[in-house]
Design an enzyme around this catalytic site. Structure first.
Site, PDB file in Angstrom:
ATOM      1  N   CYS A   2       0.790  -1.112  -0.124  1.00 32.02           N
ATOM      2  CA  CYS A   2      -0.006   0.034   0.010  1.00 32.02           C
ATOM      3  C   CYS A   2       0.687   1.198   0.088  1.00 32.02           C
ATOM      4  O   CYS A   2       1.857   1.477   0.595  1.00 32.02           O
ATOM      5  CB  CYS A   2      -0.795   0.325   1.057  1.00 32.02           C
ATOM      6  SG  CYS A   2      -2.012  -1.407   1.428  1.00 32.02           S
ATOM      7  N   ARG A  28       4.013  -0.588  -4.571  1.00 30.14           N
ATOM      8  CA  ARG A  28       3.764  -1.125  -3.176  1.00 30.14           C
ATOM      9  C   ARG A  28       2.220  -1.678  -3.378  1.00 30.14           C
ATOM     10  O   ARG A  28       1.956  -2.377  -2.142  1.00 30.14           O
ATOM     11  CB  ARG A  28       3.694   0.336  -2.488  1.00 30.14           C
ATOM     12  CG  ARG A  28       4.909   1.034  -2.212  1.00 30.14           C
ATOM     13  CD  ARG A  28       4.859   2.108  -1.480  1.00 30.14           C
ATOM     14  NE  ARG A  28       4.718   1.613   0.095  1.00 30.14           N
ATOM     15  CZ  ARG A  28       5.829   1.708   0.835  1.00 30.14           C
ATOM     16  NH1 ARG A  28       6.942   1.974   0.463  1.00 30.14           N
ATOM     17  NH2 ARG A  28       5.603   1.162   2.135  1.00 30.14           N
ATOM     18  N   TRP A  74      -2.885  -2.794  -1.682  1.00 28.90           N
ATOM     19  CA  TRP A  74      -2.593  -4.310  -1.562  1.00 28.90           C
ATOM     20  C   TRP A  74      -3.197  -5.020  -0.566  1.00 28.90           C
ATOM     21  O   TRP A  74      -2.966  -4.741   0.455  1.00 28.90           O
ATOM     22  CB  TRP A  74      -0.942  -4.522  -1.562  1.00 28.90           C
ATOM     23  CG  TRP A  74      -0.627  -5.762  -2.075  1.00 28.90           C
ATOM     24  CD1 TRP A  74      -0.278  -6.369  -3.072  1.00 28.90           C
ATOM     25  CD2 TRP A  74      -0.517  -6.912  -1.051  1.00 28.90           C
ATOM     26  NE1 TRP A  74       0.103  -7.687  -3.053  1.00 28.90           N
ATOM     27  CE2 TRP A  74       0.062  -8.109  -1.805  1.00 28.90           C
ATOM     28  CE3 TRP A  74      -0.513  -7.134   0.212  1.00 28.90           C
ATOM     29  CZ2 TRP A  74       0.252  -9.340  -1.174  1.00 28.90           C
ATOM     30  CZ3 TRP A  74      -0.351  -8.340   0.756  1.00 28.90           C
ATOM     31  CH2 TRP A  74       0.151  -9.403   0.240  1.00 28.90           C
ATOM     32  N   ASN A  98      -1.638   2.275   5.713  1.00 23.20           N
ATOM     33  CA  ASN A  98      -0.843   1.212   5.324  1.00 23.20           C
ATOM     34  C   ASN A  98      -0.378   0.308   6.658  1.00 23.20           C
ATOM     35  O   ASN A  98      -0.045   0.979   7.684  1.00 23.20           O
ATOM     36  CB  ASN A  98       0.398   1.797   4.598  1.00 23.20           C
ATOM     37  CG  ASN A  98       1.641   1.092   4.349  1.00 23.20           C
ATOM     38  OD1 ASN A  98       1.274  -0.448   4.329  1.00 23.20           O
ATOM     39  ND2 ASN A  98       2.810   1.310   4.170  1.00 23.20           N
ATOM     40  N   GLY A  99      -0.461  -0.820   6.365  1.00 33.08           N
ATOM     41  CA  GLY A  99      -0.205  -1.809   7.861  1.00 33.08           C
ATOM     42  C   GLY A  99      -1.262  -2.701   7.921  1.00 33.08           C
ATOM     43  O   GLY A  99      -2.362  -2.928   7.169  1.00 33.08           O
ATOM     44  N   GLU A 476      17.757 -17.347  -7.715  1.00 32.96           N
ATOM     45  CA  GLU A 476      17.275 -16.152  -8.012  1.00 32.96           C
ATOM     46  C   GLU A 476      16.894 -16.060  -9.701  1.00 32.96           C
ATOM     47  O   GLU A 476      15.695 -15.542  -9.811  1.00 32.96           O
ATOM     48  CB  GLU A 476      18.578 -15.301  -8.009  1.00 32.96           C
ATOM     49  CG  GLU A 476      18.366 -13.655  -8.371  1.00 32.96           C
ATOM     50  CD  GLU A 476      17.168 -12.977  -7.579  1.00 32.96           C
ATOM     51  OE1 GLU A 476      16.651 -13.533  -6.712  1.00 32.96           O
ATOM     52  OE2 GLU A 476      16.588 -12.094  -8.144  1.00 32.96           O
ATOM     53  N   LYS A 480      12.926 -14.963 -10.768  1.00 31.70           N
ATOM     54  CA  LYS A 480      12.890 -13.970 -11.798  1.00 31.70           C
ATOM     55  C   LYS A 480      11.644 -14.750 -12.631  1.00 31.70           C
ATOM     56  O   LYS A 480      10.834 -13.954 -12.940  1.00 31.70           O
ATOM     57  CB  LYS A 480      14.005 -13.511 -12.571  1.00 31.70           C
ATOM     58  CG  LYS A 480      15.030 -12.575 -11.838  1.00 31.70           C
ATOM     59  CD  LYS A 480      14.446 -11.383 -11.345  1.00 31.70           C
ATOM     60  CE  LYS A 480      13.676 -11.331 -10.116  1.00 31.70           C
ATOM     61  NZ  LYS A 480      14.355 -11.178  -8.622  1.00 31.70           N
ATOM     62  N   GLU A 483       8.112 -15.162 -11.127  1.00 35.80           N
ATOM     63  CA  GLU A 483       7.356 -13.745 -10.829  1.00 35.80           C
ATOM     64  C   GLU A 483       6.795 -13.134 -12.044  1.00 35.80           C
ATOM     65  O   GLU A 483       5.952 -12.565 -11.879  1.00 35.80           O
ATOM     66  CB  GLU A 483       8.092 -13.046  -9.740  1.00 35.80           C
ATOM     67  CG  GLU A 483       9.399 -12.451 -10.050  1.00 35.80           C
ATOM     68  CD  GLU A 483       9.854 -11.835  -8.781  1.00 35.80           C
ATOM     69  OE1 GLU A 483      11.240 -11.820  -8.783  1.00 35.80           O
ATOM     70  OE2 GLU A 483       9.305 -11.041  -7.899  1.00 35.80           O
ATOM     71  N   HIS A 499      17.099 -37.842  -7.306  1.00 38.36           N
ATOM     72  CA  HIS A 499      16.578 -38.075  -5.937  1.00 38.36           C
ATOM     73  C   HIS A 499      14.985 -38.112  -6.132  1.00 38.36           C
ATOM     74  O   HIS A 499      14.549 -38.161  -5.123  1.00 38.36           O
ATOM     75  CB  HIS A 499      17.305 -37.748  -4.885  1.00 38.36           C
ATOM     76  CG  HIS A 499      18.703 -38.162  -4.862  1.00 38.36           C
ATOM     77  ND1 HIS A 499      19.033 -39.487  -4.779  1.00 38.36           N
ATOM     78  CD2 HIS A 499      19.849 -37.292  -5.268  1.00 38.36           C
ATOM     79  CE1 HIS A 499      20.392 -39.626  -4.676  1.00 38.36           C
ATOM     80  NE2 HIS A 499      20.769 -38.219  -5.226  1.00 38.36           N
ATOM     81  N   LYS A 596       5.899  -4.773  -3.975  1.00 36.64           N
ATOM     82  CA  LYS A 596       7.292  -4.455  -3.629  1.00 36.64           C
ATOM     83  C   LYS A 596       7.738  -4.554  -2.378  1.00 36.64           C
ATOM     84  O   LYS A 596       8.477  -5.057  -2.121  1.00 36.64           O
ATOM     85  CB  LYS A 596       7.465  -3.124  -4.385  1.00 36.64           C
ATOM     86  CG  LYS A 596       9.060  -2.736  -4.366  1.00 36.64           C
ATOM     87  CD  LYS A 596       9.866  -3.186  -5.656  1.00 36.64           C
ATOM     88  CE  LYS A 596      11.278  -3.012  -5.883  1.00 36.64           C
ATOM     89  NZ  LYS A 596      11.863  -4.310  -6.239  1.00 36.64           N
TER      90      LYS A 596
HETATM   91  C1  F6R Z   1      11.977 -10.620  -5.903  1.00 36.62           C
HETATM   92  C2  F6R Z   1      11.646  -9.609  -4.933  1.00 36.62           C
HETATM   93  C3  F6R Z   1      11.363  -9.964  -3.607  1.00 36.62           C
HETATM   94  C4  F6R Z   1      11.983  -9.272  -2.676  1.00 36.62           C
HETATM   95  C5  F6R Z   1      11.766  -9.491  -0.976  1.00 36.62           C
HETATM   96  C6  F6R Z   1      12.464  -8.747  -0.113  1.00 36.62           C
HETATM   97  O1  F6R Z   1      12.030 -10.168  -7.118  1.00 36.62           O
HETATM   98  O2  F6R Z   1      11.712  -8.527  -5.162  1.00 36.62           O
HETATM   99  O3  F6R Z   1      11.564 -11.384  -3.241  1.00 36.62           O
HETATM  100  O4  F6R Z   1      13.480  -9.345  -2.719  1.00 36.62           O
HETATM  101  O5  F6R Z   1      10.301  -9.164  -0.865  1.00 36.62           O
HETATM  102  O6  F6R Z   1      12.181  -7.413  -0.389  1.00 36.62           O
HETATM  103  P1  F6R Z   1      13.252  -6.346   0.325  1.00 36.62           P
HETATM  104  O7  F6R Z   1      14.669  -6.725  -0.174  1.00 36.62           O
HETATM  105  O8  F6R Z   1      12.686  -4.914   0.191  1.00 36.62           O
HETATM  106  O9  F6R Z   1      13.391  -6.834   1.873  1.00 36.62           O
END
Ligand code: F6R
Length: 601
Positions: A2, A28, A74, A98-99, A476, A480, A483, A499, A596
Site C-alpha cells: 500500500c 507497493r 495491496w 498502510n499496515g 534467483e 525471476k 514472478e 533423487h 514491492k
Molecule cells: C523478488 C523480490 C522479492 C524481494 C523480497 C524482499 O524479485 O523483489 O523477493 O526481494 O520481498 O524485499 P526487500 O529486499 O525489500 O526486503
C-alpha cells in the site's frame, strides 16, 4: 504494501501531483486506489478498483483543490474492490492506511456495541471508526491519537483528514513507513520518497509512536504524549540516477540495463584506493559465525555470500529466511554477527528479525537501499546500496548490488583473516573496478536472450539446476522467471534432481544452468546430460568455452574471479525472464498478486 501520498499547499490544484505521486507508489500495491480531498470545505472521496489509471479517469482535474490524501492498495483484509479501497470515512474522520491492525476484531466488536456499522471488510475502516469514536468523545485530535496509539495493536502509517479542518493533514506512524516532504508553500506526505521526488528531495521521517500535523506552512511532529519534537531534515541524494522509465518500455528493463552504473556507484567507495578503501568495510574477524537474514531475492543474495564466506574465508556462515528466523532456535551467541539484507528496508519479517537481534543485544549490520527506512533504525550500522529507487516489483539492480557489496565484504574479511592473500585481493579489486564493462558485455547479448525467450515462452514449467555458487544463482534465476512470466519453475541442486524431481522432466522442458567453478563444472554437465537424454532443452551459462556443445545453448560470461561471477550470471537470467514475460504479455513491472514492499508478516 500500500502506498500513501498527501499534499497540502497554499496554491490550488494539487490533484495532478497527488495522482503522479500515487503512480510512483504503485509498486507497493495496485489492486485499487482512491483519493479524499476538501473542495469548498466539503469532503470528496473517489475510489476505483484496479490501477491508479482507473482512478485518474474519474477525477475532474479542473477542481481547485489544495489539500488531499490518496492511496494505492495491496489487499490484506477484504478483497480488492471499490468498497474496500481507501480512503475510509467514518463520521468526521477520513483516513488512508498502510499496515495491519492486529486487534481489529476486538475493536470491531466494541464499536458495534456503540452502534457503529461497517461497509467494508477492512481493518482500516475499523481503525477509522475507532479514531472517530475517540474524536467524538473529546473533539481533540491529540487526545484521540494518544488513545488510538495506546489501544491499537499492529502496524500503521495513517494519513487523516478531519471535517471542518481543511488546512491540516494528520499523520500517525507505527512500524509502517511515513515521511513528510518539504516544499515551497507546499508540504507532502508519502510512504516513501519516490512518490514526491519530482517535487522535493528534503524530508522528515517519522519514527514509531510519533504523529504529526502538517499544513502548507508548518510541520509539527509530536511524541505519543503530545510533546513537540525537533526532527532532522534529510536530503535524498541520488547519484546521477535517472528517475522515471526514460525511453524503456518497462522499469524492469531500465533497471537491468542501469546495473552497470549503479553497481559501480555502490562499490566504488570500497575500491578507489585499493585495499585501503576495502578496509572501510566492517571488520568481522572477532566473530565465529556470520548469519545473513532476508526474504526473497535479498535472501538469495545472502546465499551467494554464504558460499563465498565458507569457501574462501573459512568462516561459518548461515542464511535464514527472515520469516522463519523469528520462530526457531538459531543458537545465537555473542560471537555471531547478523547481517540483514533488504532493498526496501521495510520488509516486515526482516524488520522483526532485526528487532529480535537488537533485543538480544547482538551485533548487526543492514545492507539496505532505502535510506532512513525502518530496518536502518534497528541495526547497529547500515551499508547502503546506491542503486536509486527500484520500481519494478521484481528485484534486479538491488539484488546485484547486494551481491556486489557482500562479495567485497567477504573479500575484506578474507584479507583480514589472511585466508585471501594481498595479491589475490588486489587482483579481485582490479576486476571489480571494471565491473561496468563486464556487466555491459552481458547486457549486450540481447538477441541471444530474446531467441531463448522465444523457445521457452509457451512452456508451463522450467528447472534451474546448479552446484555450489551456481545453485544459489539458480534460485534467483528461477524466482525471476516465475514472478514476471508466470511460468512455474524450480531451482534444484543439480546433483539432487535424480533423487526425485527428474521424474518431472518432459520433452522440451527448459532447464537453465550455470557452471562457473572448474571443480564442479564436469559434474554439473553430467547432470545436464541426464536431463538432455530425457528430452529437456538446456541453456548453460559459463565462462568455460570448452563446455560449448551442440546439445545445448551456451551463454558465455567473461572469465573473471568467482567473486564477480554471481553478478554476471544473473544478468542473462534477468533478461531471459524479462523477454519471456514480454512475449507472454504479462504486467511486467507489477506482476499479479505481488507488491514491492512487503510490510505485512
Ligand atoms: C523478488 C523480490 C522479492 C524481494 C523480497 C524482499 O524479485 O523483489 O523477493 O526481494 O520481498 O524485499 P526487500 O529486499 O525489500 O526486503
Amino acid at each position: 504494501m500500500c502506498g500513501i501520498v498527501g499534499i497540502v499547499s497554499k496554491k490550488y490544484n494539487i490533484l495532478p501531483s497527488l495522482i503522479d505521486g500515487l503512480k510512483n507508489l504503485e509498486y507497493r500495491g495496485y489492486d485499487s486506489a482512491g483519493v479524499a480531498y476538501f473542495i469548498n470545505n466539503n469532503l470528496k472521496i473517489i475510489k476505483e478498483k484496479g490501477t491508479v489509471k482507473n482512478l485518474e479517469n474519474k477525477i475532474d482535474f479542473k477542481e481547485k483543490v489544495n489539500i488531499g490524501i490518496a492511496h494505492t492498495r495491496w489487499a490484506t483484509h477484504g478483497n480488492a474492490n471499490k468498497i474496500n479501497a481507501h480512503p475510509h470515512n467514518v463520521n468526521h474522520i477520513t483516513i488512508v492506511h498502510n499496515g495491519i491492525i492486529e486487534n481489529c476484531n476486538e475493536l470491531k466488536k466494541d464499536l458495534k456495541d456503540y452502534n457503529y456499522t461497517f461497509k467494508s471488510n477492512t481493518d482500516t475502516e475499523i481503525a477509522c471508526a475507532y479514531l472517530s469514536y475517540c474524536y467524538d468523545q473529546n473533539k481533540n485530535i491529540h487526545m484521540t491519537i494518544e488513545r488510538f496509539m495506546d489501544k491499537v495493536k499492529g502496524s500503521y502509517a495513517i494519513a487523516l483528514l478531519i471535517d471542518n479542518d481543511d488546512k491540516n493533514i494528520y499523520l500517525l506512524k507505527k512500524e509502517s513507513p511515513l515521511i513528510i516532504g518539504l516544499g515551497k508553500d507546499t508540504n507532502y506526505i508519502a510512504s516513501d520518497i519516490t512518490a514526491i521526488l519530482n517535487y522535493t528531495n528534503k524530508y522528515i521521517s517519522l519514527d514509531d509512536f510519533q504523529y504529526a500535523k502538517v499544513n502548507y506552512k508548518d510541520i509539527l511532529v509530536y511524541n505519543k504524549s503530545g510533546d513537540v519534537l525537533k526532527k532532522k531534515i534529510n536530503e535524498y541524494k541520488s547519484k546521477n540516477i535517472v528517475t522515471g522509465k526514460a525511453h524503456y518500455k518497462h522499469y524492469m528493463l531500465k533497471e537491468i540495463i542501469e546495473q552497470k552504473k549503479v553497481i559501480s556507484n555502490t562499490i566504488f567507495p570500497y575500491l578507489e584506493k585499493g585495499i585501503k578503501s576495502l578496509l572501510k568495510l566492517p571488520n568481522l574477524t572477532k566473530y565465529n559465525q556470520i548469519n545473513i537474514i532476508g526474504c526473497g531475492s535479498a535472501m538469495h543474495a545472502g546465499l551467494v555470500a554464504k558460499y563465498l564466506f565458507r569457501e574462501f574465508t573459512n568462516t561459518k556462515c548461515e542464511v535464514f529466511l527472515a520469516s522463519e528466523f523469528r520462530y526457531q532456535n538459531n543458537f545465537l551467541t555473542t560471537d555471531t554477527f547478523n547481517i540483514f539484507i533488504s532493498q526496501s528496508g521495510e520488509t516486515a519479517d526482516t524488520l522483526q528479525a532485526a528487532k529480535l537481534i537488537k533485543e538480544k543485544k547482538l551485533d548487526s549490520l543492514g545492507i539496505i537501499n532505502a535510506k532512513e527506512s525502518s530496518i536502518t533504525k534497528v541495526v547497529d550500522t547500515s551499508l547502503y546500496i546506491e542503486v536509486g529507487p527500484e520500481i519494478s516489483v521484481a528485484s534486479t539492480k538491488a539484488y546485484s548490488a547486494q551481491v556486489a557489496i557482500l562479495a567485497l565484504l567477504v573479500l575484506s574479511h578474507g584479507y583480514r583473516n589472511k585466508t585471501i592473500s594481498s595479491k589475490q585481493t588486489e587482483s579481485i579489486i582490479n576486476e571489480f573496478k571494471k565491473i561496468n564493462v563486464f556487466i555491459n558485455k552481458m547486457s549486450n547479448k540481447k538477441d541471444q536472450y530474446k531467441m531463448i525467450a522465444k523457445k521457452i515462452y509457451k512452456e508451463e514449467h522450467a528447472f534451474y539446476i546448479g552446484r555450489g555458487l551456481d545453485y544459489a544463482l539458480c534460485m534467483e534465476g528461477s524466482l525471476k522467471l516465475k514472478e514476471v512470466s508466470y511460468i512455474h519453475s524450480e531451482a534444484y541442486a543439480a546433483g539432487e534432481l535424480k533423487h526425485g524431481a527428474i521424474s518431472l522432466i518432459n520433452k522440451n522442458m527448459p532447464v537453465f544452468s550455470s557452471a562457473t567453478n572448474d571443480k564442479l563444472n564436469s559434474k554439473t554437465v553430467s547432470n545436464l546430460e541426464e536431463v538432455i537424454s530425457r528430452g529437456a532443452n538446456v541453456f548453460l551459462i559459463t565462462d568455460d568455452k570448452n563446455l560449448i556443445d551442440k546439445s545445448y545453448e551456451t551463454i558465455i560470461i567473461p572469465n573473471v574471479s568467482i567473486f564477480l561471477k554471481g553478478i554476471l550470471v544473473v544478468i542473462p537470467y534477468q533478461l531471459i525472464a524479462y523477454y519471456t514475460a514480454v512475449l507472454k504479455g504479462t504486467n511486467i513491472d507489477k506482476p499479479k498478486n505481488l507488491a514491492k514492499s512487503v510490510t505485512v508478516e
